[in-house]
Design a protein around this motif. Structure first.
Motif, PDB file in Angstrom:
ATOM      1  N   MET A   1      -2.112  10.076  -5.070  1.00 27.92           N
ATOM      2  CA  MET A   1      -2.879   8.872  -4.757  1.00 27.92           C
ATOM      3  C   MET A   1      -4.166   8.879  -5.565  1.00 27.92           C
ATOM      4  N   THR A   2      -4.631   7.679  -5.941  1.00 28.02           N
ATOM      5  CA  THR A   2      -5.881   7.556  -6.662  1.00 28.02           C
ATOM      6  C   THR A   2      -7.020   8.097  -5.815  1.00 28.02           C
ATOM      7  N   ASP A   3      -7.993   8.735  -6.471  1.00 31.43           N
ATOM      8  CA  ASP A   3      -9.152   9.250  -5.760  1.00 31.43           C
ATOM      9  C   ASP A   3      -9.931   8.093  -5.164  1.00 31.43           C
ATOM     10  N   THR A   4      -9.923   7.970  -3.852  1.00 33.87           N
ATOM     11  CA  THR A   4     -10.543   6.829  -3.202  1.00 33.87           C
ATOM     12  C   THR A   4     -12.056   6.964  -3.114  1.00 33.87           C
ATOM     13  N   ARG A   5     -12.637   8.025  -3.641  1.00 26.74           N
ATOM     14  CA  ARG A   5     -14.086   8.154  -3.605  1.00 26.74           C
ATOM     15  C   ARG A   5     -14.744   7.579  -4.841  1.00 26.74           C
ATOM     16  N   THR A   6     -13.974   7.075  -5.783  1.00 25.19           N
ATOM     17  CA  THR A   6     -14.548   6.607  -7.031  1.00 25.19           C
ATOM     18  C   THR A   6     -14.887   5.131  -6.954  1.00 25.19           C
ATOM     19  N   MET A   7     -16.124   4.776  -7.368  1.00 27.25           N
ATOM     20  CA  MET A   7     -16.536   3.392  -7.427  1.00 27.25           C
ATOM     21  C   MET A   7     -16.670   2.982  -8.877  1.00 27.25           C
ATOM     22  N   THR A   8     -16.855   1.638  -9.093  1.00 29.93           N
ATOM     23  CA  THR A   8     -17.107   1.148 -10.428  1.00 29.93           C
ATOM     24  C   THR A   8     -18.291   1.891 -11.033  1.00 29.93           C
ATOM     25  N   THR A 133       6.608  -1.059  -5.669  1.00 32.38           N
ATOM     26  CA  THR A 133       5.418  -0.213  -5.801  1.00 32.38           C
ATOM     27  C   THR A 133       4.172  -1.088  -5.872  1.00 32.38           C
ATOM     28  N   GLN A 134       3.133  -0.682  -5.151  1.00 32.22           N
ATOM     29  CA  GLN A 134       1.886  -1.442  -5.129  1.00 32.22           C
ATOM     30  C   GLN A 134       0.703  -0.521  -5.345  1.00 32.22           C
ATOM     31  N   HIS A 135      -0.260  -1.007  -6.117  1.00 31.84           N
ATOM     32  CA  HIS A 135      -1.544  -0.311  -6.262  1.00 31.84           C
ATOM     33  C   HIS A 135      -2.624  -1.286  -5.831  1.00 31.84           C
ATOM     34  N   TRP A 136      -3.301  -0.965  -4.736  1.00 28.56           N
ATOM     35  CA  TRP A 136      -4.321  -1.845  -4.179  1.00 28.56           C
ATOM     36  C   TRP A 136      -5.703  -1.428  -4.689  1.00 28.56           C
ATOM     37  N   VAL A 137      -6.439  -2.395  -5.204  1.00 33.90           N
ATOM     38  CA  VAL A 137      -7.819  -2.190  -5.635  1.00 33.90           C
ATOM     39  C   VAL A 137      -8.704  -2.889  -4.610  1.00 33.90           C
ATOM     40  N   LEU A 138      -9.448  -2.113  -3.854  1.00 35.96           N
ATOM     41  CA  LEU A 138     -10.225  -2.628  -2.726  1.00 35.96           C
ATOM     42  C   LEU A 138     -11.663  -2.866  -3.168  1.00 35.96           C
ATOM     43  N   HIS A 139     -12.117  -4.110  -3.068  1.00 34.77           N
ATOM     44  CA  HIS A 139     -13.467  -4.491  -3.487  1.00 34.77           C
ATOM     45  C   HIS A 139     -14.336  -4.767  -2.261  1.00 34.77           C
ATOM     46  N   ASP A 140     -15.524  -4.195  -2.223  1.00 34.46           N
ATOM     47  CA  ASP A 140     -16.507  -4.538  -1.200  1.00 34.46           C
ATOM     48  C   ASP A 140     -17.872  -4.049  -1.667  1.00 34.46           C
ATOM     49  N   ARG A 141     -18.935  -4.639  -1.148  1.00 32.15           N
ATOM     50  CA  ARG A 141     -20.272  -4.160  -1.474  1.00 32.15           C
ATOM     51  C   ARG A 141     -20.719  -3.017  -0.570  1.00 32.15           C
ATOM     52  N   ASP A 142     -19.977  -2.716   0.468  1.00 34.23           N
ATOM     53  CA  ASP A 142     -20.393  -1.716   1.448  1.00 34.23           C
ATOM     54  C   ASP A 142     -19.545  -0.453   1.300  1.00 34.23           C
ATOM     55  N   PRO A 143     -20.097   0.617   0.755  1.00 37.06           N
ATOM     56  CA  PRO A 143     -19.299   1.837   0.582  1.00 37.06           C
ATOM     57  C   PRO A 143     -18.820   2.415   1.906  1.00 37.06           C
ATOM     58  N   TYR A 144     -19.563   2.153   2.973  1.00 31.64           N
ATOM     59  CA  TYR A 144     -19.182   2.630   4.298  1.00 31.64           C
ATOM     60  C   TYR A 144     -17.853   2.009   4.724  1.00 31.64           C
ATOM     61  N   GLY A 162       6.170   3.324  -2.972  1.00 31.42           N
ATOM     62  CA  GLY A 162       4.856   3.876  -2.726  1.00 31.42           C
ATOM     63  C   GLY A 162       3.738   2.846  -2.841  1.00 31.42           C
ATOM     64  N   VAL A 163       2.677   3.077  -2.073  1.00 35.50           N
ATOM     65  CA  VAL A 163       1.460   2.267  -2.131  1.00 35.50           C
ATOM     66  C   VAL A 163       0.289   3.204  -2.372  1.00 35.50           C
ATOM     67  N   THR A 164      -0.477   2.941  -3.428  1.00 40.23           N
ATOM     68  CA  THR A 164      -1.676   3.726  -3.725  1.00 40.23           C
ATOM     69  C   THR A 164      -2.896   2.812  -3.648  1.00 40.23           C
ATOM     70  N   VAL A 165      -4.072   3.408  -3.651  1.00 38.75           N
ATOM     71  CA  VAL A 165      -5.287   2.628  -3.431  1.00 38.75           C
ATOM     72  C   VAL A 165      -6.447   3.229  -4.213  1.00 38.75           C
ATOM     73  N   GLU A 166      -7.339   2.366  -4.667  1.00 37.84           N
ATOM     74  CA  GLU A 166      -8.637   2.797  -5.187  1.00 37.84           C
ATOM     75  C   GLU A 166      -9.679   1.829  -4.672  1.00 37.84           C
ATOM     76  N   THR A 167     -10.948   2.241  -4.686  1.00 38.70           N
ATOM     77  CA  THR A 167     -12.022   1.383  -4.205  1.00 38.70           C
ATOM     78  C   THR A 167     -12.985   1.061  -5.337  1.00 38.70           C
ATOM     79  N   ARG A 168     -13.529  -0.152  -5.275  1.00 42.35           N
ATOM     80  CA  ARG A 168     -14.549  -0.572  -6.244  1.00 42.35           C
ATOM     81  C   ARG A 168     -15.674  -1.271  -5.503  1.00 42.35           C
ATOM     82  N   ARG A 169     -16.859  -0.779  -5.704  1.00 38.29           N
ATOM     83  CA  ARG A 169     -18.021  -1.421  -5.102  1.00 38.29           C
ATOM     84  C   ARG A 169     -18.607  -2.382  -6.125  1.00 38.29           C
TER      85      ARG A 169
END
Length: 345
Positions: A1-8, A133-144, A162-169
């Motif tokens: 899974m993509t490292d979900t702690r990484t932001m833009t 297969t899905q890769h979700w890119v989650l966008h939000d201004r709140d890292p919490y 499989g479903v993977t995810v990454e986050t972008r602030r």
């Protein structure tokens, strides 16, 4: 899974709650944002637009807002998630599935950008309803909130893929086609009504530029039905709708504006109702919604204060007794861009 702690920009987010903590009984302990056990009359942040002076209970969307913006409390997002899931218009999924199945490069799976993801409820609802297969890119201004979204994300699609995810602030009101490069789908939930006309135009342009569909759910429609009825219902609703339109926000006009913006760019647009239907089984959500709804109305029209206090007290008593039923109307929108080559949708 993509490292979900990484932001833009590669800036690491501080470690968040573990996956085991993303459960109803453990979530409030992990959050550290006041719940309602000690004060049942308190309005959970995000339950309605009742905030301190100069604050807005929404995700941060724009430049120039405070460095630490007000944010939706995870308690509120968790409380409303079952009602959201029951309300979303599954009727829009068939045309979406057909488009995704026929898109170029579909063998490589779909990348889904979820804008203003909050704690990730849209992904939990939609990913298990789509094949492949899905890769979700989650966008939000709140890292919490991004932490909760990442650890609570689904792991499998409808067909077991499989479903993977990454986050972008980042600022979702300033999307460009480059930001959605390679996107197979853009999603959002309860977002359009807190945008301006310019921001919806920017969103539509970004989706058109990327050539990807958009599924935008649970935008307020400006209509509420309460049973039994009360003579003050209409005044409260009108004042609330006026509050929603403050500062250039579109509130209940958002879906109409979005339909125009996507249609002007050649997309085929479907709109379907997605109401909350709240009865005795949703009394906790109804009570919080009532406090926010009435509070916003009074903030807009202070002359309602004395009557609204009586109204809220009686409505909350009826809710606690299991005698109140509420329908909060929303709309879901699906926009499908012109297929490559300009064929009709």
């Amino acid at each position: 899974m993509t490292d979900t702690r990484t932001m833009t920009g590669g800036i690491p987010v501080q470690p968040g709650p573990t996956e085991a903590e993303f459960v109803p009984d453990g979530e409030e302990a992990a959050m550290g944002t006041g719940g309602t056990d000690s004060d049942p009359a308190a309005v959970i942040a995000g339950a309605g637009p009742v905030t301190g002076p100069g604050e807005r209970a929404t995700v941060r969307l724009r430049d120039g807002e405070p460095q630490e913006p007000p944010r939706y409390a995870p308690e509120w997002l968790r409380l409303r998630e079952p009602a959201d899931a029951a309300a979303r218009a599954e009727e829009l999924l068939d045309p979406l599935r057909i488009r995704l199945a026929n898109r170029p490069g579909r063998a490589g799976g779909a990348t889904v950008h979820d804008l203003g993801c909050g704690t990730g409820s849209m992904g939990r609802w939609l990913a298990p309803r789509l094949d492949g297969t899905q890769h979700w890119v989650l966008h939000d201004r709140d890292p919490y909130l991004l932490h909760f979204a990442a650890v609570g994300s689904p792991r499998a699609a409808a067909d077991g893929s499989g479903v993977t995810v990454e986050t972008r602030r980042g600022d979702i009101a300033r999307l460009t086609p480059d930001a959605l490069n390679g996107a197979g789908l853009v999603t959002a939930s309860a977002l359009l009504d807190v945008l301006t006309r310019e921001e919806i135009d920017t969103l539509a342009a970004a989706c058109a530029g990327a050539g990807c569909p958009a599924l935008l759910t649970l935008s307020v429609a400006g209509r509420v039905e309460l049973a039994p009825a009360d003579p003050l219902d209409t005044e409260i609703a009108e004042a609330f709708n006026a509050h929603q339109r403050r500062d250039g926000l579109l509130g209940p006009d958002a879906v109409t504006v979005a339909c125009e913006a996507f249609s002007e760019r050649g997309a085929t647009v479907w709109v379907h109702p997605s109401p909350w239907r709240l009865g005795p089984g949703e009394s906790a959500l109804t009570a919080q919604w009532l406090r926010g709804w009435v509070g916003a109305a009074v903030e807009e029209r202070p002359e309602l204060s004395e009557r609204a206090e009586r109204y809220l007290r009686e409505r909350l008593a009826a809710c606690e007794a299991g005698e109140l039923r509420v329908v909060v109307h929303h709309s879901d929108l699906l926009a499908l861009p012109k297929p490559a080559g300009g064929a009709s949708s």
